[in-house]
Design a protein around this motif. Sequence first.
Motif, PDB file in Angstrom:
ATOM      1  N   VAL A 221       0.865  -1.182   0.000  1.00 18.38           N
ATOM      2  CA  VAL A 221       0.000   0.000   0.000  1.00 18.38           C
ATOM      3  C   VAL A 221       0.899   1.228   0.000  1.00 18.38           C
ATOM      4  CG1 VAL A 221      -1.754   1.286   1.254  1.00 18.38           C
ATOM      5  CG2 VAL A 221      -1.853  -1.198   1.186  1.00 18.38           C
ATOM      6  N   ALA A 222       0.586   2.194  -0.868  1.00 20.38           N
ATOM      7  CA  ALA A 222       1.379   3.418  -0.963  1.00 20.38           C
ATOM      8  C   ALA A 222       0.448   4.583  -1.265  1.00 20.38           C
ATOM      9  CB  ALA A 222       2.457   3.274  -2.047  1.00 20.38           C
ATOM     10  N   ALA A 223       1.040   5.754  -1.479  1.00 21.42           N
ATOM     11  CA  ALA A 223       0.292   6.955  -1.850  1.00 21.42           C
ATOM     12  C   ALA A 223       0.821   7.436  -3.189  1.00 21.42           C
ATOM     13  CB  ALA A 223       0.428   8.042  -0.781  1.00 21.42           C
ATOM     14  N   HIS A 224       0.034   7.210  -4.231  1.00 21.28           N
ATOM     15  CA  HIS A 224       0.416   7.619  -5.574  1.00 21.28           C
ATOM     16  C   HIS A 224      -0.822   7.543  -6.456  1.00 21.28           C
ATOM     17  CE1 HIS A 224       3.202   8.423  -8.874  1.00 21.28           C
ATOM     18  NE2 HIS A 224       2.515   7.534  -9.588  1.00 21.28           N
ATOM     19  N   THR A 225      -1.015   8.540  -7.310  1.00 23.30           N
ATOM     20  CA  THR A 225      -2.163   8.576  -8.209  1.00 23.30           C
ATOM     21  C   THR A 225      -1.758   8.001  -9.559  1.00 23.30           C
ATOM     22  OG1 THR A 225      -3.025  10.529  -7.075  1.00 23.30           O
ATOM     23  CG2 THR A 225      -3.936  10.026  -9.245  1.00 23.30           C
ATOM     24  N   HIS A 226      -2.334   6.864  -9.922  1.00 26.96           N
ATOM     25  CA  HIS A 226      -2.053   6.216 -11.194  1.00 26.96           C
ATOM     26  C   HIS A 226      -3.141   6.613 -12.194  1.00 26.96           C
ATOM     27  CE1 HIS A 226       1.206   3.528  -9.843  1.00 26.96           C
ATOM     28  NE2 HIS A 226       0.551   3.496  -8.698  1.00 26.96           N
ATOM     29  N   LEU A 227      -2.756   7.264 -13.276  1.00 28.22           N
ATOM     30  CA  LEU A 227      -3.696   7.742 -14.284  1.00 28.22           C
ATOM     31  C   LEU A 227      -3.536   6.936 -15.567  1.00 28.22           C
ATOM     32  CD1 LEU A 227      -3.237  11.610 -13.823  1.00 28.22           C
ATOM     33  CD2 LEU A 227      -4.978  10.144 -12.786  1.00 28.22           C
ATOM     34  N   ASP A 228      -4.670   6.717 -16.256  1.00 29.01           N
ATOM     35  CA  ASP A 228      -4.612   6.049 -17.549  1.00 29.01           C
ATOM     36  C   ASP A 228      -4.433   7.076 -18.661  1.00 29.01           C
ATOM     37  OD1 ASP A 228      -7.069   7.268 -17.745  1.00 29.01           O
ATOM     38  OD2 ASP A 228      -8.236   5.416 -17.588  1.00 29.01           O
ATOM     39  N   SER A 229      -4.608   6.636 -19.915  1.00 29.05           N
ATOM     40  CA  SER A 229      -4.401   7.537 -21.050  1.00 29.05           C
ATOM     41  C   SER A 229      -5.441   8.651 -21.124  1.00 29.05           C
ATOM     42  CB  SER A 229      -4.422   6.733 -22.353  1.00 29.05           C
ATOM     43  OG  SER A 229      -5.651   6.041 -22.494  1.00 29.05           O
ATOM     44  N   HIS A 230      -6.569   8.480 -20.433  1.00 28.18           N
ATOM     45  CA  HIS A 230      -7.612   9.503 -20.419  1.00 28.18           C
ATOM     46  C   HIS A 230      -7.550  10.386 -19.172  1.00 28.18           C
ATOM     47  CE1 HIS A 230      -9.537   7.612 -23.898  1.00 28.18           C
ATOM     48  NE2 HIS A 230      -9.399   6.451 -23.279  1.00 28.18           N
ATOM     49  N   ARG A 231      -6.454  10.291 -18.436  1.00 32.59           N
ATOM     50  CA  ARG A 231      -6.256  11.087 -17.210  1.00 32.59           C
ATOM     51  C   ARG A 231      -7.303  10.748 -16.160  1.00 32.59           C
ATOM     52  NH1 ARG A 231      -1.478  12.897 -16.629  1.00 32.59           N
ATOM     53  NH2 ARG A 231      -2.268  14.542 -15.253  1.00 32.59           N
ATOM     54  N   VAL A 232      -7.664   9.477 -16.084  1.00 30.68           N
ATOM     55  CA  VAL A 232      -8.617   8.984 -15.099  1.00 30.68           C
ATOM     56  C   VAL A 232      -7.894   8.014 -14.174  1.00 30.68           C
ATOM     57  CG1 VAL A 232     -10.797   7.757 -14.734  1.00 30.68           C
ATOM     58  CG2 VAL A 232     -10.525   9.241 -16.726  1.00 30.68           C
ATOM     59  N   GLU A 233      -8.196   8.094 -12.886  1.00 28.24           N
ATOM     60  CA  GLU A 233      -7.547   7.221 -11.916  1.00 28.24           C
ATOM     61  C   GLU A 233      -7.842   5.747 -12.216  1.00 28.24           C
ATOM     62  OE1 GLU A 233      -7.823  11.209 -10.150  1.00 28.24           O
ATOM     63  OE2 GLU A 233      -9.215   9.868 -11.182  1.00 28.24           O
TER      64      GLU A 233
END
Length: 276
Positions: A221-233
Amino acid sequence: MKDFLEKRDKGQLLIQRNRRLKQNLLRPMQLSVSEDGYVHIGDSVMLVNPDYPEMEADLFLSGDLSLCLTPDEIRAHLSDEFEVPCGLSAAPTKIPVGRNTFVILSADRETIGQVLRYGQNFCLGTTGGFEGRMLYLSSDHRTLLKSSKRSWLQEVYLTDEVSYLNCWQAAFPNPELRLEYEGFPVQANTKILINHCHTNQGLVVHRHLFLRTYFGKEAEVAAHTHLDSHRVEKPRNHWMLVTGSPRKDSPTMLDVPKPPVEDTCALEQVADPGAQ
């Protein structure tokens, strides 16, 4: 032998300490039952990362994963209490116990019973099954000396220090409706995003990175925002605040079967038989 008997009578043997720690961490807990379907300040909930269909080839844990308190493997065998700061992991457990039950607290620690809203600062505390000792979910910026063990991203940990690093916010998963939902109540048992106020990073589960814990292999478990190609989490940033079930045969709302989805087309045909 005399020294052994003395330690046994005082409960200081390693096996006795180990047994007390395990009993507290695995102590059954009671989750709060939401009568109106929303999450309230003071509720006891489980933080669950729901299963998602797009399974990657290198995943080793599937299904619903619960956020859990994870004492260090070596320290757990030498002590009957967890030391702070304490680590976190995600495990496929659906039964509320001491290590995976959290209490939703307001930032000022005073408001109890009010509905939690999107964009509102709140804290997540846990006792780990121990009486009178509250630990708070915290995070801080990544440094060369302080980061998550496997991904080297921003670390998430539990501490007894009260500060702004304990504050989190709930956000709506759909970015197109996120601003419209600001200030609306947070529904229980539905997907949300949990973002850290100080660093603006999202709470995430890395199912492909395992940690060796006191209870076996569990996900990081960590703190990081993973976004796809559409800038959606991505789904790894999705969480649910799971409440208790009013039914006796299921401890949480995850085990309650969902009602069937109504066929709107059939209803329209019944209302208007001439409609095609």
